[in-house]
Design a protein around this motif. Structure first.
Motif, PDB file in Angstrom:
ATOM      1  N   PHE A  38     -13.296  -8.270 120.654  1.00  0.00           N
ATOM      2  CA  PHE A  38     -12.083  -7.681 119.882  1.00  0.00           C
ATOM      3  C   PHE A  38     -12.037  -6.731 119.439  1.00  0.00           C
ATOM      4  O   PHE A  38     -11.160  -5.936 119.884  1.00  0.00           O
ATOM      5  CB  PHE A  38     -12.065  -8.299 118.213  1.00  0.00           C
ATOM      6  CG  PHE A  38     -11.019  -8.250 117.909  1.00  0.00           C
ATOM      7  CD1 PHE A  38      -9.448  -8.728 118.044  1.00  0.00           C
ATOM      8  CD2 PHE A  38     -11.101  -7.455 116.445  1.00  0.00           C
ATOM      9  CE1 PHE A  38      -8.870  -9.662 117.334  1.00  0.00           C
ATOM     10  CE2 PHE A  38      -9.456  -7.517 116.243  1.00  0.00           C
ATOM     11  CZ  PHE A  38      -8.577  -7.881 116.195  1.00  0.00           C
ATOM     12  N   GLY A  41     -10.843  -5.008 122.622  1.00  0.00           N
ATOM     13  CA  GLY A  41      -9.535  -4.932 123.546  1.00  0.00           C
ATOM     14  C   GLY A  41      -8.555  -3.570 122.521  1.00  0.00           C
ATOM     15  O   GLY A  41      -7.780  -2.965 122.886  1.00  0.00           O
ATOM     16  N   ASP A  42      -8.880  -4.002 121.117  1.00  0.00           N
ATOM     17  CA  ASP A  42      -8.344  -2.961 120.799  1.00  0.00           C
ATOM     18  C   ASP A  42      -8.281  -1.226 121.532  1.00  0.00           C
ATOM     19  O   ASP A  42      -7.555  -1.071 121.004  1.00  0.00           O
ATOM     20  CB  ASP A  42      -9.026  -2.983 119.053  1.00  0.00           C
ATOM     21  CG  ASP A  42      -7.731  -4.069 118.428  1.00  0.00           C
ATOM     22  OD1 ASP A  42      -7.062  -4.511 118.365  1.00  0.00           O
ATOM     23  OD2 ASP A  42      -8.089  -4.162 116.855  1.00  0.00           O
ATOM     24  N   ALA A  45      -6.227  -1.294 124.354  1.00  0.00           N
ATOM     25  CA  ALA A  45      -4.804  -0.945 123.495  1.00  0.00           C
ATOM     26  C   ALA A  45      -4.596   0.431 123.591  1.00  0.00           C
ATOM     27  O   ALA A  45      -3.773   1.050 123.758  1.00  0.00           O
ATOM     28  CB  ALA A  45      -4.193  -1.924 122.022  1.00  0.00           C
ATOM     29  N   ASP A 153      -6.934 -12.137 115.084  1.00  0.00           N
ATOM     30  CA  ASP A 153      -7.208 -12.379 116.455  1.00  0.00           C
ATOM     31  C   ASP A 153      -6.715 -13.709 117.361  1.00  0.00           C
ATOM     32  O   ASP A 153      -7.021 -15.385 116.637  1.00  0.00           O
ATOM     33  CB  ASP A 153      -8.966 -12.669 116.242  1.00  0.00           C
ATOM     34  CG  ASP A 153      -9.450 -13.900 115.634  1.00  0.00           C
ATOM     35  OD1 ASP A 153      -9.395 -15.463 116.852  1.00  0.00           O
ATOM     36  OD2 ASP A 153      -9.706 -14.266 114.846  1.00  0.00           O
ATOM     37  N   TRP A 154      -6.558 -13.366 118.419  1.00  0.00           N
ATOM     38  CA  TRP A 154      -5.198 -14.601 119.076  1.00  0.00           C
ATOM     39  C   TRP A 154      -6.534 -15.131 120.061  1.00  0.00           C
ATOM     40  O   TRP A 154      -7.569 -14.140 120.897  1.00  0.00           O
ATOM     41  CB  TRP A 154      -4.780 -14.152 119.806  1.00  0.00           C
ATOM     42  CG  TRP A 154      -3.086 -14.031 118.880  1.00  0.00           C
ATOM     43  CD1 TRP A 154      -3.123 -13.953 118.459  1.00  0.00           C
ATOM     44  CD2 TRP A 154      -2.289 -13.037 119.386  1.00  0.00           C
ATOM     45  NE1 TRP A 154      -2.462 -13.198 117.694  1.00  0.00           N
ATOM     46  CE2 TRP A 154      -1.119 -13.146 118.702  1.00  0.00           C
ATOM     47  CE3 TRP A 154      -2.089 -12.512 120.781  1.00  0.00           C
ATOM     48  CZ2 TRP A 154      -0.159 -12.415 118.437  1.00  0.00           C
ATOM     49  CZ3 TRP A 154      -0.649 -12.109 120.891  1.00  0.00           C
ATOM     50  CH2 TRP A 154       0.244 -12.305 119.750  1.00  0.00           C
ATOM     51  N   PHE A 158      -8.965 -11.844 121.201  1.00  0.00           N
ATOM     52  CA  PHE A 158      -7.658 -11.131 121.601  1.00  0.00           C
ATOM     53  C   PHE A 158      -6.903 -10.149 120.283  1.00  0.00           C
ATOM     54  O   PHE A 158      -6.725 -11.310 119.593  1.00  0.00           O
ATOM     55  CB  PHE A 158      -6.928 -11.644 122.651  1.00  0.00           C
ATOM     56  CG  PHE A 158      -7.227 -11.799 123.836  1.00  0.00           C
ATOM     57  CD1 PHE A 158      -7.600 -11.384 125.152  1.00  0.00           C
ATOM     58  CD2 PHE A 158      -7.446 -13.437 124.477  1.00  0.00           C
ATOM     59  CE1 PHE A 158      -7.838 -10.882 126.315  1.00  0.00           C
ATOM     60  CE2 PHE A 158      -7.869 -13.300 125.947  1.00  0.00           C
ATOM     61  CZ  PHE A 158      -7.862 -12.537 126.981  1.00  0.00           C
ATOM     62  N   SER A 159      -6.703  -9.166 120.414  1.00  0.00           N
ATOM     63  CA  SER A 159      -5.763  -8.886 119.491  1.00  0.00           C
ATOM     64  C   SER A 159      -4.342  -8.712 119.247  1.00  0.00           C
ATOM     65  O   SER A 159      -3.950  -8.778 121.241  1.00  0.00           O
ATOM     66  CB  SER A 159      -6.250  -7.696 118.793  1.00  0.00           C
ATOM     67  OG  SER A 159      -6.038  -6.173 119.430  1.00  0.00           O
ATOM     68  N   SER A 162      -3.654  -5.892 122.320  1.00  0.00           N
ATOM     69  CA  SER A 162      -4.749  -5.831 123.448  1.00  0.00           C
ATOM     70  C   SER A 162      -3.250  -6.606 124.305  1.00  0.00           C
ATOM     71  O   SER A 162      -3.334  -6.514 125.067  1.00  0.00           O
ATOM     72  CB  SER A 162      -5.858  -6.673 123.308  1.00  0.00           C
ATOM     73  OG  SER A 162      -6.099  -7.139 122.820  1.00  0.00           O
ATOM     74  N   VAL A 163      -3.334  -7.651 123.799  1.00  0.00           N
ATOM     75  CA  VAL A 163      -2.351  -8.421 124.540  1.00  0.00           C
ATOM     76  C   VAL A 163      -0.379  -7.948 125.008  1.00  0.00           C
ATOM     77  O   VAL A 163      -0.271  -7.676 125.767  1.00  0.00           O
ATOM     78  CB  VAL A 163      -1.398  -9.717 123.707  1.00  0.00           C
ATOM     79  CG1 VAL A 163      -0.672 -10.543 124.439  1.00  0.00           C
ATOM     80  CG2 VAL A 163      -2.988 -10.801 123.489  1.00  0.00           C
ATOM     81  N   ILE A 166      -1.738  -5.687 127.651  1.00  0.00           N
ATOM     82  CA  ILE A 166      -1.717  -6.074 129.189  1.00  0.00           C
ATOM     83  C   ILE A 166      -0.462  -6.664 129.468  1.00  0.00           C
ATOM     84  O   ILE A 166      -0.903  -6.557 130.809  1.00  0.00           O
ATOM     85  CB  ILE A 166      -3.192  -7.120 128.792  1.00  0.00           C
ATOM     86  CG1 ILE A 166      -4.731  -6.820 127.800  1.00  0.00           C
ATOM     87  CG2 ILE A 166      -2.914  -8.217 130.519  1.00  0.00           C
ATOM     88  CD1 ILE A 166      -5.602  -8.101 127.958  1.00  0.00           C
TER      89      ILE A 166
END
Length: 319
Positions: A38, A41-42, A45, A153-154, A158-159, A162-163, A166
């Motif tokens: 996580f 991912g941040d 991002a 979180d997803w 995923f945050s 980050s989604v 992407i």
């Protein structure tokens, strides 16, 4: 033949990424934990959005030095204008980023000024503006529900940041391949005079890359401010160097016209994994900075040598 020549660097990026993952997992088992993924991912991002915008200007044969300073300013605008209405703050931050990008593009194009000179001046102005907006103390955000939502979180890893990042990498990649503007951006960086003579909208392509660069950097700053619940003039202080490293590591040529967002995404992940893994094993800040530079140099030198050899062989064989 260009694809063949670029393959050594492409392979090396993946070797670096996978190799570092294996090494850091062996040194600290927390590296592959959901919480650390996580955090990765941040990191992706924040650095990814700035690197993506910078890469677009590089593709068009230009360079935007203002991305790091834009992160700080947009974060402060987000919280100051969005104290009572978060949507208003986000719109204000993104509009400011787009307008600064438009200014960079128009000045560079219409006044025939080097983009390095233009964006260096804008970077200094933005840095001073950020200090003025801050007013001597970090700005806080009282919308705790929104901050909590962006820290959720997803799917476990995923945050929201980050989604979003992407998705923008994918959309930008599709834009470059499927649209006239995307092809004009690449043409502007490859053979600008020939592209102009062939009817490509070179001027529009250059301005568009600067607008997108400002927009992406502003989005990065705004999302960072929401996630942390605060903003400061020091945000983004070291981002420009990292973003440039990620773009070059991702295969974007300094001469323009070569590279794609997918490669930049891998370059960003290489640096994100490196910084995260070194932090987990207790490396000092100077050591992390030193290894960042070493990885970039190794990747460029090791990728460039096979490419040069291949081009020489192809030329000798008459291909």
């Amino acid at each position: 033949m260009k694809t063949l020549a670029e393959n050594p660097l492409l392979v090396l990026r993946w070797v670096l990424l996978i190799g570092m993952g294996v090494i850091f997992t062996a040194l600290n088992s927390y590296f592959l934990a959901a919480g650390n993924i996580f955090a990765l991912g941040d990191s992706f991002a924040l650095l990814g959005l700035v690197a993506l915008g910078l890469a677009l200007t590089m593709l068009a044969g230009e360079f935007d030095l203002s991305g790091g300073a834009m992160v700080a300013v947009s974060g402060l605008i987000m919280l100051k204008c969005g104290a009572d209405n978060a949507a208003l703050g986000l719109v204000a931050a993104l509009a400011f980023g787009a307008l600064v990008g438009l200014f960079n593009g128009v000045v560079t194009l219409k006044l025939n000024v080097s983009s390095l000179v233009t964006t260096l001046g804008v970077m200094i102005l933005l840095s001073g503006f950020a200090v003025w907006l801050e007013g001597g103390q970090a700005v806080s955000f009282a919308n705790y529900d929104l901050t909590d939502a962006f820290n959720m979180d997803w799917f476990g890893v995923f945050s929201p940041r980050s989604v979003i990042t992407i998705a923008l990498f994918i959309l930008t990649g599709l834009m470059l391949v499927l649209t006239r503007m995307g092809r004009d951006i690449i043409a502007a960086g490859s053979q600008r005079k020939a592209a102009t003579m062939a009817g490509a909208n070179v001027g529009g392509a250059i301005v568009t890359t600067f607008v997108l660069s400002g927009l992406f950097a502003a989005l990065a700053g705004a999302l960072l401010a929401i996630t942390l619940g605060r903003a400061s003039s020091t945000f983004g202080a070291n981002l420009l160097l990292q973003a440039a490293s990620a773009a070059i590591l991702g295969g974007i040529a300094l001469s323009g016209g070569v590279g794609r967002p997918f490669g930049v995404a891998v370059g960003v992940m290489v640096l994100a994994v490196l910084n995260n893994g070194l932090g987990l094993i207790g490396a000092s800040s100077p050591a992390i900075l030193l290894l960042n530079g070493a990885v970039l140099l190794i990747a460029v030198l090791a990728g460039g040598a096979p490419a040069l050899w291949l081009k020489t062989r192809l030329r000798a064989s008459g291909s």
